[in-house]
Design an enzyme around this catalytic site. Structure first.
Site, PDB file in Angstrom:
ATOM      1  N   THR A   1      21.545  34.998  77.485  1.00 36.51           N
ATOM      2  CA  THR A   1      21.023  33.817  78.196  1.00 36.51           C
ATOM      3  C   THR A   1      19.838  34.169  79.093  1.00 36.51           C
ATOM      4  OG1 THR A   1      23.203  32.797  78.063  1.00 36.51           O
ATOM      5  CG2 THR A   1      21.647  31.826  79.623  1.00 36.51           C
TER       6      THR A   1
ATOM      7  N   SER B   1      24.751  32.191  72.199  1.00 39.91           N
ATOM      8  CA  SER B   1      24.043  32.022  73.473  1.00 39.91           C
ATOM      9  C   SER B   1      22.567  32.369  73.364  1.00 39.91           C
ATOM     10  CB  SER B   1      24.695  32.882  74.550  1.00 39.91           C
ATOM     11  OG  SER B   1      25.987  32.399  74.822  1.00 39.91           O
TER      12      SER B   1
ATOM     13  N   HIS C   1      36.490  32.270  75.187  1.00 40.74           N
ATOM     14  CA  HIS C   1      36.754  33.268  74.133  1.00 40.74           C
ATOM     15  C   HIS C   1      38.167  33.843  74.266  1.00 40.74           C
ATOM     16  CE1 HIS C   1      32.887  33.510  72.140  1.00 40.74           C
ATOM     17  NE2 HIS C   1      32.262  33.650  73.290  1.00 40.74           N
TER      18      HIS C   1
ATOM     19  N   ASP D   1      32.202  31.126  79.542  1.00 45.06           N
ATOM     20  CA  ASP D   1      32.277  31.500  78.116  1.00 45.06           C
ATOM     21  C   ASP D   1      33.399  32.504  77.840  1.00 45.06           C
ATOM     22  OD1 ASP D   1      31.026  31.536  75.414  1.00 45.06           O
ATOM     23  OD2 ASP D   1      30.482  33.594  75.947  1.00 45.06           O
TER      24      ASP D   1
ATOM     25  N   ASP E   1      24.864  26.024  76.999  1.00 45.33           N
ATOM     26  CA  ASP E   1      24.263  26.398  75.717  1.00 45.33           C
ATOM     27  C   ASP E   1      25.129  25.917  74.552  1.00 45.33           C
ATOM     28  OD1 ASP E   1      26.258  28.133  76.549  1.00 45.33           O
ATOM     29  OD2 ASP E   1      25.117  29.962  76.180  1.00 45.33           O
ATOM     30  N   HIS E   2      26.447  25.824  74.797  1.00 42.00           N
ATOM     31  CA  HIS E   2      27.426  25.422  73.783  1.00 42.00           C
ATOM     32  C   HIS E   2      28.786  25.354  74.465  1.00 42.00           C
ATOM     33  CE1 HIS E   2      28.801  29.531  74.034  1.00 42.00           C
ATOM     34  NE2 HIS E   2      27.534  29.908  73.885  1.00 42.00           N
TER      35      HIS E   2
ATOM     36  N   GLU F   1      22.650  31.325  85.841  1.00 43.79           N
ATOM     37  CA  GLU F   1      23.678  31.220  84.807  1.00 43.79           C
ATOM     38  C   GLU F   1      25.083  31.448  85.373  1.00 43.79           C
ATOM     39  OE1 GLU F   1      24.936  32.843  80.372  1.00 43.79           O
ATOM     40  OE2 GLU F   1      24.135  34.269  81.805  1.00 43.79           O
TER      41      GLU F   1
HETATM   42 ZN    ZN Z   1      30.214  33.116  73.832  1.00 45.41          ZN
END
Ligand code: ZN
Length: 369
Positions: free
Chosen positions: A136, A83, A256, A252, A294-295, A247
């Site tokens: 971020t 990130s 995970h 995320d 971001d991904h 954000e």
């Molecule tokens: Zn992450």
């Protein structure tokens, strides 16, 4: 004869004007937005979006966006970004090494879109559900080689004149190894420092340092929505315009944890805020909204589900991030700039082009594009 000549000249002049007029309109530059709101869903790939959409019976506010693109997210040193490098690319135009915050791949501090907006007289703000010192948001305001340097990152907030930030991470400001009390320093710099979302959302004007708990969605409730509404109200009082980063931090975490319910909860929380932001932009008419990630996190795929019942059956390929391109959604004046496939750091330059800031030429001459 003379009259005819004048008539011919007049006709030619008219024809030239008409054709150049048409040419101008065909090639006309996109309209300049006064405000830009960059919304980052951390770990929000296409399947996270579709998981949320399915759970919501086939609809998301996101669908109001008509201009879409894809962002290639690799960092300077890795095929798969984290990130910090992902947000630094968006914030500064530099692809950097994983873990780096607001610095290039050689560790040199580079200006962020938030800092450049501030120098140009715009109001600026950062809103997150996680630590405001986390990778971020930090990448838009701090310059440190390692994302874990929470206390150094917090101290960097004091080097700016950011109008507003709302997120968790109070301990990096008031429980520090160097003994500095940054809360007292913020107050001295005319920030209204507030420690819960209800008192934060009652503030109507001035600068805000808002500290929230950043708990998981079930406890957090509509904290992100309230934070964003407060930010829009305060920042919109600057007639030069504003830059705001929002954000959706914890999509995320769901990836995970390989926890589809968590992905969906966080995705729908973020989309709720997207709805608020897009209706602000729609009414305002001078606000460009960019929504991206971001991904992707978890390598999520959906093997079954139901639009009728909202059931989603997810499978994951990793507990980490993946390399897959992430979507970019844009809305408002200049949204057409975001169509196509490009590297994540290009989004910085597209924002600079949209704002028409003078620094743009300098950055380009340094070959950062
Ligand atoms: Zn992450």
């Amino acid at each position: 004869m003379k009259i005819l000549l004048i008539a011919v000249i007049a006709w030619v002049t008219l024809a030239v004007n008409v054709s150049s007029g048409q040419k101008r309109s065909a090639n006309s530059a996109p309209e300049r937005p006064r405000n830009i709101i960059l919304m980052i869903g951390d770990g929000m790939g296409l399947t996270q979006i579709y998981a949320g959409m399915t759970a919501n019976h086939g609809r998301l506010n996101l669908e109001k966006c008509r201009h879409l693109g894809f962002s290639k997210t690799n960092s300077a040193d890795r095929y798969i970004t984290d990130s910090a490098a992902g947000a630094t690319a968006l914030a500064t135009g530099y692809k950097t090494n994983n873990g780096a915050v607001g610095v290039d791949s050689l560790g040199r501090a580079v200006p962020t879109i938030l800092e450049i907006a501030e120098r140009n007289g715009l109001a600026t703000g950062l809103v997150a559900t996680t630590y405001i010192t986390d990778a971020t948001p930090a990448s838009f305001i701090a310059h440190q080689p390692e994302r874990g340097m929470g206390e150094e990152i917090a101290a960097d907030f004091l080097k700016t004149d950011v109008d507003l930030f709302i997120g968790a991470g109070l301990e990096h400001f008031n429980d520090r190894k160097d003994g500095r009390n940054l809360v007292a320093e913020l107050r001295k710099n005319n920030y209204q420092v507030s420690f819960d979302i209800d008192s934060i959302s009652r503030i109507q004007r001035g600068k805000i340092a808002g500290f929230v708990s950043g708990a998981r969605w079930a406890v957090r409730g509509d904290q992100l929505l309230k934070s964003t509404k407060t930010a829009l109200n305060i920042l919109n009082q600057n007639k030069n315009g504003f830059f705001l980063m929002v954000e959706g931090s914890q999509i995320d975490d769901g990836g995970h944890d390989n926890n589809t319910n968590k992905v969906i909860e966080e995705m729908l929380d973020f989309d709720n805020v997207i709805g608020e932001v897009l209706s602000f932009a729609e009414k305002d008419g001078k606000t460009l909204v960019i929504i991206t990630a971001d991904h992707e996190t978890g390598g999520l795929t959906i093997i079954d589900g139901s639009l009728k019942t909202g059931r989603v059956e997810g499978r994951y390929s990793t507990k980490g991030h993946t390399s897959v391109m992430v979507p970019v959604f844009a809305f408002g004046p200049g949204a057409e700039r975001f169509m196509g496939i490009y590297h994540n750091n290009t989004i910085f330059f597209k924002m600079m082009d949209a704002y028409q800031f003078a620094e743009k030429g300098k950055l380009e001459s340094k070959g950062t594009r």
